[in-house]
Write an enzyme that holds these catalytic residues in place. Structure first.
Site, PDB file in Angstrom:
ATOM      1  N   GLU A  61       0.310   5.130   0.629  1.00 34.70           N
ATOM      2  CA  GLU A  61      -0.616   6.188   1.049  1.00 34.70           C
ATOM      3  C   GLU A  61      -0.120   7.553   0.594  1.00 34.70           C
ATOM      4  O   GLU A  61       1.023   7.704   0.131  1.00 34.70           O
ATOM      5  CB  GLU A  61      -0.790   6.119   2.571  1.00 34.70           C
ATOM      6  CG  GLU A  61      -1.412   4.787   2.990  1.00 34.70           C
ATOM      7  CD  GLU A  61      -1.677   4.667   4.482  1.00 34.70           C
ATOM      8  OE1 GLU A  61      -1.183   5.512   5.270  1.00 34.70           O
ATOM      9  OE2 GLU A  61      -2.378   3.706   4.857  1.00 34.70           O
TER      10      GLU A  61
ATOM     11  N   GLU B   7      -2.815  -4.760  -3.040  1.00 38.01           N
ATOM     12  CA  GLU B   7      -3.286  -5.630  -4.119  1.00 38.01           C
ATOM     13  C   GLU B   7      -3.234  -4.898  -5.457  1.00 38.01           C
ATOM     14  O   GLU B   7      -2.870  -5.477  -6.488  1.00 38.01           O
ATOM     15  CB  GLU B   7      -4.726  -6.083  -3.843  1.00 38.01           C
ATOM     16  CG  GLU B   7      -4.885  -6.926  -2.583  1.00 38.01           C
ATOM     17  CD  GLU B   7      -5.146  -6.092  -1.334  1.00 38.01           C
ATOM     18  OE1 GLU B   7      -4.663  -4.942  -1.252  1.00 38.01           O
ATOM     19  OE2 GLU B   7      -5.825  -6.597  -0.431  1.00 38.01           O
TER      20      GLU B   7
ATOM     21  N   CYS C 258      -3.908   0.501  -2.582  1.00 39.35           N
ATOM     22  CA  CYS C 258      -3.770  -0.723  -1.783  1.00 39.35           C
ATOM     23  C   CYS C 258      -2.654  -1.620  -2.324  1.00 39.35           C
ATOM     24  O   CYS C 258      -2.272  -1.533  -3.500  1.00 39.35           O
ATOM     25  CB  CYS C 258      -5.075  -1.508  -1.808  1.00 39.35           C
ATOM     26  SG  CYS C 258      -6.417  -0.745  -0.876  1.00 39.35           S
TER      27      CYS C 258
ATOM     28  N   ASN D  71       0.838  -1.195   0.000  1.00 41.40           N
ATOM     29  CA  ASN D  71       0.000   0.000   0.000  1.00 41.40           C
ATOM     30  C   ASN D  71       0.877   1.251   0.000  1.00 41.40           C
ATOM     31  O   ASN D  71       1.944   1.286   0.629  1.00 41.40           O
ATOM     32  CB  ASN D  71      -1.019   0.003   1.144  1.00 41.40           C
ATOM     33  CG  ASN D  71      -0.426  -0.189   2.525  1.00 41.40           C
ATOM     34  OD1 ASN D  71       0.611  -0.824   2.686  1.00 41.40           O
ATOM     35  ND2 ASN D  71      -1.087   0.345   3.527  1.00 41.40           N
TER      36      ASN D  71
HETATM   37  N1  THU Z   1      -5.076  -1.818   2.663  1.00 42.45           N
HETATM   38  C1  THU Z   1      -4.488  -2.559   1.682  1.00 42.45           C
HETATM   39  O1  THU Z   1      -3.478  -2.138   1.080  1.00 42.45           O
HETATM   40  N2  THU Z   1      -5.024  -3.763   1.377  1.00 42.45           N
HETATM   41  C2  THU Z   1      -6.057  -4.347   2.061  1.00 42.45           C
HETATM   42  O2  THU Z   1      -6.434  -5.467   1.743  1.00 42.45           O
HETATM   43  C3  THU Z   1      -6.705  -3.632   3.156  1.00 42.45           C
HETATM   44  C4  THU Z   1      -6.277  -2.232   3.355  1.00 42.45           C
HETATM   45  C5  THU Z   1      -4.448  -0.554   3.032  1.00 42.45           C
HETATM   46  C6  THU Z   1      -5.132   0.691   2.551  1.00 42.45           C
HETATM   47  C7  THU Z   1      -4.621   1.710   3.553  1.00 42.45           C
HETATM   48  O3  THU Z   1      -3.348   2.189   3.106  1.00 42.45           O
HETATM   49  C8  THU Z   1      -4.415   0.913   4.824  1.00 42.45           C
HETATM   50  O4  THU Z   1      -4.394  -0.442   4.441  1.00 42.45           O
HETATM   51  C9  THU Z   1      -5.497   1.135   5.854  1.00 42.45           C
HETATM   52  O5  THU Z   1      -6.749   0.964   5.303  1.00 42.45           O
END
Ligand code: THU
Length: 127
Positions: free
Chosen positions: A38, A49, A47, A36
């Site tokens: 941000e 994925e 994310c 992820n």
């Molecule tokens: N997040 C992911 O990258 N994948 C997931 O399956 C769940 C959530 C990330 C998004 C964000 O940067 C952090 O987790 C909190 O939601």
């Protein structure tokens, strides 16, 4: 899952503090990784994925054979709704999504159970 856990440390998650790693194996046998990423403008974050899928497409592969997602949570980290749709775009029914914690708990669910009734290209045909 080992690779998802390994790449997870590189996540950029200064706002949520919640690092996620993803590793997918495409049908070519190659593995593609994502974390992820941000952003100070919160909705611009992506994310893990989505990152792994982008890496797969950039590498020239187009079909997911299996995917693992890892996060440091009390229960296995399940992909958000948008990522379920993104995975389903490249994963035929039966593809296993393995979700894990850093302490070894794992949940394995086929993609069609994670997102039944996913929107798909076929629905746009004839419209
Ligand atoms: N997040 C992911 O990258 N994948 C997931 O399956 C769940 C959530 C990330 C998004 C964000 O940067 C952090 O987790 C909190 O939601």
């Amino acid at each position: 899952m080992d690779l998802a856990k390994e790449v997870r440390v590189n996540a950029h998650a200064p706002y949520s503090g919640f690092k996620v790693g993803a590793a997918l194996r495409s049908t070519s046998g190659r593995v593609h990784l994502g974390v992820n990423v941000e952003n100070a403008a919160y909705p611009e974050g992506t994310c893990a994925e989505a990152g792994a899928i982008a890496a797969m497409i950039a590498a020239g592969d187009t079909e997911i054979a299996e995917i693992a997602v890892a996060g440091d949570a009390p229960e296995p980290v399940t992909p958000c709704g948008g990522c379920r749709q993104k995975i389903a775009e490249f994963a035929p029914k039966g593809v296993r999504v393995t979700m894990g914690t850093m302490t070894g708990e794992e949940l394995v669910v086929p993609i069609e159970e994670l997102i039944p009734w996913a929107f798909a290209k076929a629905q746009m045909e004839g419209g």
